[in-house]
Design an enzyme around this catalytic site. Structure first.
Site, mmCIF file in Angstrom:
data_model
loop_
_atom_site.group_PDB
_atom_site.id
_atom_site.type_symbol
_atom_site.label_atom_id
_atom_site.label_comp_id
_atom_site.label_asym_id
_atom_site.label_seq_id
_atom_site.Cartn_x
_atom_site.Cartn_y
_atom_site.Cartn_z
ATOM 1 N N HIS A 32 -1.230 30.135 -15.737
ATOM 2 C CA HIS A 32 -1.857 31.337 -15.372
ATOM 3 C C HIS A 32 -2.152 31.342 -13.689
ATOM 4 C CE1 HIS A 32 -4.430 35.278 -15.554
ATOM 5 N NE2 HIS A 32 -5.155 34.660 -14.444
ATOM 6 N N CYS A 33 -1.149 32.217 -13.175
ATOM 7 C CA CYS A 33 -1.471 31.823 -11.565
ATOM 8 C C CYS A 33 -0.588 33.119 -10.981
ATOM 9 C CB CYS A 33 -0.616 30.604 -10.964
ATOM 10 S SG CYS A 33 0.894 30.549 -11.683
ATOM 11 N N HIS A 34 -0.911 33.513 -9.951
ATOM 12 C CA HIS A 34 -0.270 34.858 -9.378
ATOM 13 C C HIS A 34 0.259 34.564 -7.796
ATOM 14 C CE1 HIS A 34 -3.292 36.594 -11.960
ATOM 15 N NE2 HIS A 34 -4.304 35.757 -11.436
ATOM 16 N N SER A 78 -3.566 42.560 -10.121
ATOM 17 C CA SER A 78 -3.766 44.184 -9.817
ATOM 18 C C SER A 78 -3.396 44.646 -8.411
ATOM 19 C CB SER A 78 -5.267 44.437 -10.579
ATOM 20 O OG SER A 78 -6.195 43.759 -9.526
ATOM 21 N N ARG A 125 0.692 42.768 -19.182
ATOM 22 C CA ARG A 125 -0.656 42.664 -19.081
ATOM 23 C C ARG A 125 -1.403 43.786 -19.171
ATOM 24 N NH1 ARG A 125 -4.289 40.188 -14.324
ATOM 25 N NH2 ARG A 125 -5.679 38.969 -15.642
ATOM 26 N N HIS A 182 -8.776 34.048 -20.328
ATOM 27 C CA HIS A 182 -9.956 33.523 -19.942
ATOM 28 C C HIS A 182 -11.048 33.830 -21.162
ATOM 29 C CE1 HIS A 182 -7.778 33.964 -16.277
ATOM 30 N NE2 HIS A 182 -8.308 34.975 -15.785
ATOM 31 N N ASP A 250 -5.359 29.774 -12.056
ATOM 32 C CA ASP A 250 -5.730 31.172 -11.846
ATOM 33 C C ASP A 250 -5.597 30.887 -10.401
ATOM 34 O OD1 ASP A 250 -6.580 34.004 -11.806
ATOM 35 O OD2 ASP A 250 -8.532 33.154 -11.239
HETATM 36 O O1 LIG Z 1 -6.815 36.138 -11.860
HETATM 37 C C1 LIG Z 1 -7.619 36.799 -12.972
HETATM 38 O O2 LIG Z 1 -7.083 36.461 -13.985
HETATM 39 C C2 LIG Z 1 -8.789 37.443 -12.494
HETATM 40 C C3 LIG Z 1 -8.919 38.312 -11.613
HETATM 41 C C4 LIG Z 1 -7.916 39.090 -10.745
HETATM 42 C C5 LIG Z 1 -6.882 39.931 -11.928
HETATM 43 O O3 LIG Z 1 -6.851 39.577 -12.985
HETATM 44 C C6 LIG Z 1 -6.240 40.929 -11.274
HETATM 45 O O4 LIG Z 1 -6.320 41.016 -10.319
HETATM 46 O O5 LIG Z 1 -5.074 41.459 -11.724
HETATM 47 C C7 LIG Z 1 -10.311 38.742 -11.432
HETATM 48 O O6 LIG Z 1 -11.384 38.445 -12.368
HETATM 49 O O7 LIG Z 1 -10.602 39.367 -10.429
#
Ligand SMILES: O=C(O)/C=C(\CC(=O)C(=O)O)C(=O)O
Length: 295
Positions: A32-34, A78, A125, A182, A250
């Site tokens: 889980h990373c972005h 997001s 997602r 989570h 994350d």
């Molecule tokens: O990184 C995560 O999982 C949690 C996030 C951001 C998120 O999910 C997103 O921007 O799509 C949060 O709680 O702000």
């Protein structure tokens, strides 16, 4: 503390976390990373609820190597809306060492889904956090879930503990495996037998294809490293559902404003929630490989 630049773009991560004491097993997956941007190449969504600084693939892969991981699962954040190009771009640069989870417009065509699959996407997602998305249409999401079945994908669902009850009929209707982000954000201070964890276990017991990410000690445990409340609440979950748990950093920790998480300290929670080599291997290698690299 997060910092904000002259353009109002926020940075809530470090490129130089502490070196963890725990060494992940060979082949470990950060599941889980972005990536954020780079904005000049991949602009953020006009509907984005936060505007981060660039956190691109080079930085993500450097972090992966520094922490002793081999692979990444990149989850579309997001701030990029339903434009998955930043995620796909990072996967394309990974030499096969990254796969991804997309966020799609429910009107997406089958041909576009096929293209995402070719680009390394293995799931979609559904985000139910009101502070992150304007709407989450359950009926249209269910339609998407039905349409991805042929691809062998799963869905990743993000919600907080206070709406778990109202999520149950929707989750029960999903025809593909489900991964809950989570753990549905329980209050870990309640302990392993508190109301939130008890309700979440009930959900896991309702189907044997619901997985969860035992992630985000930094979001869930305000006491900070070594995240004692998180460890106490989560360790029994890993022991009781060893084949359905995933772990990730994350990074780059979207929306972490008051605390800048240390990814080294997060990695060092792993041997406390998964105490044996066998549990660690399932959590970091066997399970994510089964879900993301089965082909
Ligand atoms: O990184 C995560 O999982 C949690 C996030 C951001 C998120 O999910 C997103 O921007 O799509 C949060 O709680 O702000």
């Amino acid at each position: 503390m997060s910092t904000t630049d002259a353009q109002g773009r926020v940075r809530s991560w470090t490129l130089t976390p502490s070196k963890p004491r725990f060494t992940p097993p060979p082949g470990a997956v950060d599941a889980h990373c972005h990536v954020f941007g780079p904005m000049a190449q991949f602009p953020f969504s006009p509907k984005a609820k936060y505007l981060p600084q660039d956190a691109g693939p080079d930085a993500l892969f450097a972090l992966r190597d520094r922490l002793g991981f081999a692979r990444n699962v990149i989850v579309q954040a997001s701030c990029h809306g339903t434009d998955n190009r930043a995620t796909l771009g990072a996967i394309a640069l990974s030499n096969g060492m990254a796969r991804g989870v997309a966020v799609v417009d429910p009107a997406i065509s089958d041909a576009e889904l096929d293209a995402l699959h070719a680009g390394g996407i293995r799931g979609v997602r559904f985000n139910f956090l009101k502070r992150l998305v304007d709407d989450a249409p359950k009926d249209r999401f269910l339609d998407v879930a039905r349409r991805i079945e042929r691809l062998g994908w799963h869905v990743v669902v993000y919600f907080e503990a206070d709406i778990l009850d109202e999520m149950l009929p929707f989750l029960a209707a999903i025809p593909v495996p489900i991964v809950i982000d989570h753990m549905g954000r329980p209050d870990v201070r309640q302990g392993p037998d508190g109301a939130d964890m008890t309700a979440f276990r009930k959900l896991l017991d309702s189907r044997d294809d619901i997985w969860t990410k035992v992630t985000c000690a930094d979001r869930l445990d305000p006491s900070g490293p070594p995240y004692a409340d998180f460890v106490r609440a989560v360790r029994p979950l890993v022991e009781d559902y060893p084949d359905r748990v995933l772990w990730g950093t994350d990074w780059p920790h979207p929306n972490m404003e008051s605390v800048l998480p240390d990814d080294g300290a997060l990695v060092d929670t792993i041997p406390h929630i998964a105490a044996t080599a066998e549990l660690q291997h399932k959590l970091l290698v066997g399970n994510p490989m089964r879900l993301y690299w089965s082909d």
